[in-house]
Design an enzyme around this catalytic site. Structure first.
Site, mmCIF file in Angstrom:
data_model
loop_
_atom_site.group_PDB
_atom_site.id
_atom_site.type_symbol
_atom_site.label_atom_id
_atom_site.label_comp_id
_atom_site.label_asym_id
_atom_site.label_seq_id
_atom_site.Cartn_x
_atom_site.Cartn_y
_atom_site.Cartn_z
ATOM 1 N N ASP A 1 33.841 -32.022 -7.125
ATOM 2 C CA ASP A 1 32.805 -31.396 -7.936
ATOM 3 C C ASP A 1 33.524 -30.601 -9.024
ATOM 4 O OD1 ASP A 1 29.582 -30.724 -7.141
ATOM 5 O OD2 ASP A 1 30.482 -29.483 -8.713
ATOM 6 N N ASP B 1 36.243 -32.746 -13.330
ATOM 7 C CA ASP B 1 35.054 -33.034 -14.133
ATOM 8 C C ASP B 1 34.894 -34.552 -14.183
ATOM 9 O OD1 ASP B 1 33.383 -31.411 -16.619
ATOM 10 O OD2 ASP B 1 33.328 -33.605 -16.500
ATOM 11 N N LEU C 1 26.990 -38.727 -6.457
ATOM 12 C CA LEU C 1 25.852 -37.817 -6.579
ATOM 13 C C LEU C 1 25.873 -37.032 -7.887
ATOM 14 C CD1 LEU C 1 25.991 -36.093 -3.047
ATOM 15 C CD2 LEU C 1 24.606 -38.064 -3.700
ATOM 16 N N GLY D 1 25.373 -35.453 -11.196
ATOM 17 C CA GLY D 1 24.360 -35.742 -12.207
ATOM 18 C C GLY D 1 23.742 -34.456 -12.694
ATOM 19 N N SER E 1 16.816 -42.132 -8.718
ATOM 20 C CA SER E 1 15.689 -41.190 -8.631
ATOM 21 C C SER E 1 14.356 -41.912 -8.664
ATOM 22 C CB SER E 1 15.776 -40.229 -9.811
ATOM 23 O OG SER E 1 14.570 -39.511 -9.954
ATOM 24 N N ASN E 2 13.362 -41.272 -8.074
ATOM 25 C CA ASN E 2 11.978 -41.778 -8.179
ATOM 26 C C ASN E 2 11.517 -41.808 -9.646
ATOM 27 O OD1 ASN E 2 9.875 -39.150 -8.390
ATOM 28 N ND2 ASN E 2 11.893 -38.685 -7.598
ATOM 29 N N TYR F 1 15.905 -39.152 -18.450
ATOM 30 C CA TYR F 1 16.617 -38.980 -17.170
ATOM 31 C C TYR F 1 16.397 -40.218 -16.283
ATOM 32 C CZ TYR F 1 17.252 -37.161 -12.374
ATOM 33 O OH TYR F 1 17.617 -36.990 -11.073
ATOM 34 N N LYS G 1 18.987 -43.275 -14.982
ATOM 35 C CA LYS G 1 19.157 -43.671 -13.573
ATOM 36 C C LYS G 1 19.056 -45.193 -13.444
ATOM 37 C CE LYS G 1 19.802 -39.676 -11.548
ATOM 38 N NZ LYS G 1 21.141 -39.332 -11.022
ATOM 39 N N ARG H 1 2.843 -32.403 -4.247
ATOM 40 C CA ARG H 1 3.477 -33.706 -4.496
ATOM 41 C C ARG H 1 4.565 -34.005 -3.465
ATOM 42 N NH1 ARG H 1 7.931 -35.262 -7.851
ATOM 43 N NH2 ARG H 1 7.812 -37.495 -8.304
#
Ligand code: NAD
Length: 269
Positions: free
Chosen positions: A37, A54, A74, A76, A114-115, A139, A143, A177
């Site tokens: 990270d 980075d 992961l 993002g 992502s959804n 975004y 993805k 939601r």
């Protein structure tokens, strides 16, 4: 095949929310974890090696891949982002990680999609990953770019992958939601574990949700992958009600992407 007893797995974005859940969920079953990270990674265990880097630093990313058999990507930016950050991290960074993985002979990539890759589908449509993407935002479109890259990396280079279209990852559900879209800490670890262990997922796209009573998608790939979610947002409905969340009223969102699909027009870029 990725062997949990011997093979090294690199987790990027490991200091983040999902990265922390994965460390907790995978540490016991996976003998050799490399964590990276841009931020410090707290308290690495004996089987965790922590490296600060980075993701847009290609030379650093190539070093991270040495001796790695599988990557869980992961890293993002989401929420409030600038166009430049999105390009640097969610496009160039994704490319750099996948390409460095290919060059290093990595055999499996698990990717945090992502959804919002399908967020413009109306909520009345019981969406599954076999449908064409309908991103609700830049975004979400980036993805889809990552998912599409992985399709090409499988077809051209034989690298197997699972793109997880994560719903709402939180410790607990947070609003109406997320009673449909919640992905719990335990279930995200179960999903990644299944994605790493499956012998041949091809270039699979899978929805990342818990076993929520109010779920508004369906996914035959859960059975194929062997993903069995154990948590259900409904178990927390009283907690949400006590907080004043409208858990009984009409569904608040017209599209799967929630407010992303109805965000005000942005200024010209
Ligand atoms: N949390 C959710 O509900 C959700 C839903 C769908 C998809 N996702 C995706 O899952 C992934 C992880 O999400 P999260 O909730 O853990 O986010 P997070 O912000 O908690 O973690 C992301 C991590 O990436 C690191 N990072 C950002 N830019 C970096 C860079 N240039 N170099 C190295 N590290 C960098 C950050 O330091 C952070 O620790 C993201 O790709 C996100 O888009 C999350």
């Amino acid at each position: 095949m990725i062997d949990p007893a011997t093979d090294r797995v690199l987790i990027t974005g490991a200091a983040g929310a999902i990265g922390t859940a994965l460390r907790n969920g995978l540490r016991a079953g996976w003998a050799n974890l490399r964590l990276t990270d841009a931020r410090p990674i707290q308290n690495p265990a004996n089987n965790e090696e922590a490296i600060i880097a980075d993701v847009s630093d290609r030379a650093a990313v190539e070093k991270l891949m040495v001796g790695v058999k599988a990557v869980v990507h992961l890293t993002g930016v989401g929420g409030e982002y600038t166009l430049e950050d999105l390009f640097r991290v969610n496009a160039r960074g994704v490319f750099g990680v996948f390409e460095a993985a290919r060059l290093a002979g990595v055999e499996r990539i698990v990717y945090a999609s992502s959804n919002h890759a399908f967020g413009c589908y109306p909520i009345t449509e019981n969406v599954h990953p076999g449908l064409p993407p309908r991103p609700d935002s830049l975004y979400g479109a980036f993805k889809v770019f990552g998912e599409t890259m992985l399709r090409a990396y499988f077809d051209r280079h034989g690298i197997r992958s699972v793109s997880m279209r994560i719903g709402t990852y939180r410790t607990l559900p947070i609003d109406q939601r997320s009673l449909a879209t919640w992905l719990s800490p335990g279930d995200v670890a179960r999903l990644v574990d299944a994605s790493l262990r499956h012998p041949d997922p091809g270039a699979l796209i899978v929805n990342g949700y818990s076993a929520n009573t109010r779920i508004k998608t369906h996914d035959p790939n859960w059975g194929f992958l062997g993903y069995q979610p154990l948590d259900n947002a409904e178990d927390h409905v009283e907690m949400l009600r006590a907080k004043g969340v409208d858990v009984d009223g009409p569904w608040e969102w017209l599209e799967h992407g929630g407010h992303h699909a109805r965000a005000p027009e942005r200024k010209p870029r």
